[in-house]
Design a protein around this motif. Structure first.
Motif, PDB file in Angstrom:
ATOM      1  N   UNK A 154       5.737  -1.186 -26.581  1.00  0.00           N
ATOM      2  CA  UNK A 154       5.774  -2.578 -26.138  1.00  0.00           C
ATOM      3  C   UNK A 154       4.730  -2.778 -25.055  1.00  0.00           C
ATOM      4  N   UNK A 190       3.143  -5.007 -34.238  1.00  0.00           N
ATOM      5  CA  UNK A 190       1.838  -4.365 -34.366  1.00  0.00           C
ATOM      6  C   UNK A 190       1.587  -3.966 -35.820  1.00  0.00           C
ATOM      7  N   UNK A 237      -2.401  -9.455 -33.742  1.00  0.00           N
ATOM      8  CA  UNK A 237      -1.078  -8.863 -33.508  1.00  0.00           C
ATOM      9  C   UNK A 237      -1.082  -8.014 -32.237  1.00  0.00           C
ATOM     10  N   UNK A 238      -2.154  -7.269 -32.009  1.00  0.00           N
ATOM     11  CA  UNK A 238      -2.238  -6.475 -30.777  1.00  0.00           C
ATOM     12  C   UNK A 238      -2.356  -7.400 -29.561  1.00  0.00           C
ATOM     13  N   UNK A 246      -1.251 -10.390 -29.237  1.00  0.00           N
ATOM     14  CA  UNK A 246       0.067 -11.012 -29.020  1.00  0.00           C
ATOM     15  C   UNK A 246       1.029 -10.019 -28.364  1.00  0.00           C
ATOM     16  N   UNK A 247       1.015  -8.786 -28.829  1.00  0.00           N
ATOM     17  CA  UNK A 247       1.900  -7.745 -28.290  1.00  0.00           C
ATOM     18  C   UNK A 247       1.658  -7.513 -26.805  1.00  0.00           C
ATOM     19  N   UNK A 248       0.389  -7.575 -26.396  1.00  0.00           N
ATOM     20  CA  UNK A 248       0.056  -7.234 -25.010  1.00  0.00           C
ATOM     21  C   UNK A 248      -0.214  -8.469 -24.158  1.00  0.00           C
ATOM     22  N   UNK A 249       0.292  -9.609 -24.603  1.00  0.00           N
ATOM     23  CA  UNK A 249       0.322 -10.793 -23.759  1.00  0.00           C
ATOM     24  C   UNK A 249      -1.027 -11.453 -23.494  1.00  0.00           C
ATOM     25  N   UNK A 291       1.131 -14.663 -33.983  1.00  0.00           N
ATOM     26  CA  UNK A 291      -0.040 -13.892 -33.551  1.00  0.00           C
ATOM     27  C   UNK A 291      -1.323 -14.653 -33.864  1.00  0.00           C
ATOM     28  N   UNK A 338      -3.302  -1.366 -24.813  1.00  0.00           N
ATOM     29  CA  UNK A 338      -2.155  -0.563 -24.375  1.00  0.00           C
ATOM     30  C   UNK A 338      -2.446   0.110 -23.031  1.00  0.00           C
ATOM     31  N   UNK A 350       0.003  -1.924 -21.506  1.00  0.00           N
ATOM     32  CA  UNK A 350       1.194  -1.380 -22.162  1.00  0.00           C
ATOM     33  C   UNK A 350       2.306  -1.081 -21.176  1.00  0.00           C
TER      34      UNK A 350
END
Lengths: 186, 186
Positions: free
Chosen positions: A160, A169, B36-37, B39-42, B81, B180, B184
């Motif tokens: 996350x 992801x 997608x990455x 979006x995952x990491x803001x 995303x 990340x 991350x």
């Protein structure tokens, strides 16, 4: 010296969006991207698990294109990465190629907490110690089937970022991050 | 609260294998995976820079497919995303959308040391402090043109793993790892 690490990408048994067990199709960039990540982080091999012979033949044809064709001469680094790739029918075949289920440790990955996980920091420490080879297993589709997660020796924590609850992801990105957390130079 | 972070994927000016300046083609999975990455990491947004109108129109068509078509209903997380994605002709357009070159910091990435770099650990600390929004810039092909690297405010260190000298991650994997390392959850 650290333990051997191998990557496995499973196309069956995996979940679909409705949590049914399905077989997914081979994606060309899964072969390339994950081979390149596996090569970067010193993995011993990268197994694609697919039960359908025609899909494994597709993998073989792509590998031949890069290992014997003009593309391999044009991009030698890609040839080096793809040399890690093996396509086999089942997870059992992966185990057998590495000396059998008792000779290895199986670590599964998941975007959701499916069983009490170990942290990546703990995984990193375990890999630096002594022990049998580790198989790092990723699922395509909506993730590994419960039976695969239950049969593993350990499950890694979900990835996350930035405190965000978004858990979607790509498997290519998740594999890159997992390998970096376990084996990246810091 | 931390600083805003935006991702940029450049298709011109980038290098080819012979270090000539070229324009690369849009790759569908670059849109999906990096969105997608991000979006995952803001991240606040994900810009694709491409000078050719027909290639930007292709991006727009893919986005419409996911934002208004059946695929967006089938996979809502993908729609979330892809809402971050913008396709613009030049890096200048990215700067202008974010308030101009003086209102932002530009950090470039590279698989080789192109100028004295900052570490990811240092970048992570800088992002946690106060300051203008940061643009994290990735190149397709064989990497960003020297003029883009020279004009940046900082260059991040190359990603490496397991002490291996292999420097050929996909841009999708490199972006996932960079985000990340910078954002991350640890």
């Amino acid at each position: 010296v650290s333990r051997a690490l191998h990557v496995v990408l499973v196309h069956y048994p995996v979940l679909d969006a409705a949590k049914a067990i399905v077989t997914t199709a081979i994606t060309n960039l899964d072969i390339h991207d994950i081979a390149r990540s596996a090569r970067t982080f010193g993995c011993g091999s990268y197994f694609l698990v697919h039960p359908i012979e025609a899909q494994r033949a597709l993998v073989a044809r792509i590998l031949t294109h890069w290992q014997e064709g003009s593309s391999g001469r044009r991009i030698p680094a890609r040839k080096d990465a793809l040399a890690l790739v093996r396509a086999v029918p089942t997870l059992e075949d992966v185990y057998n190629e590495l000396g059998g289920r008792d000779a290895i440790e199986v670590w599964v990955t998941s975007a959701q907490v499916a069983r009490p996980p170990i942290s990546f920091a703990e995984g990193r420490v375990r890999l630096e110690g002594a022990g049998p080879p580790v198989l790092l297993v990723f699922g395509t589709g909506w993730g590994l089937a419960p039976e695969v997660i239950a049969a593993a020796d350990a499950a890694l924590e979900p990835i996350s970022g930035a405190g965000a609850p978004y858990k979607h992801l790509s498997v290519r990105a998740a594999c890159a991050i997992a390998l970096d957390r376990l084996r990246g130079d810091r």
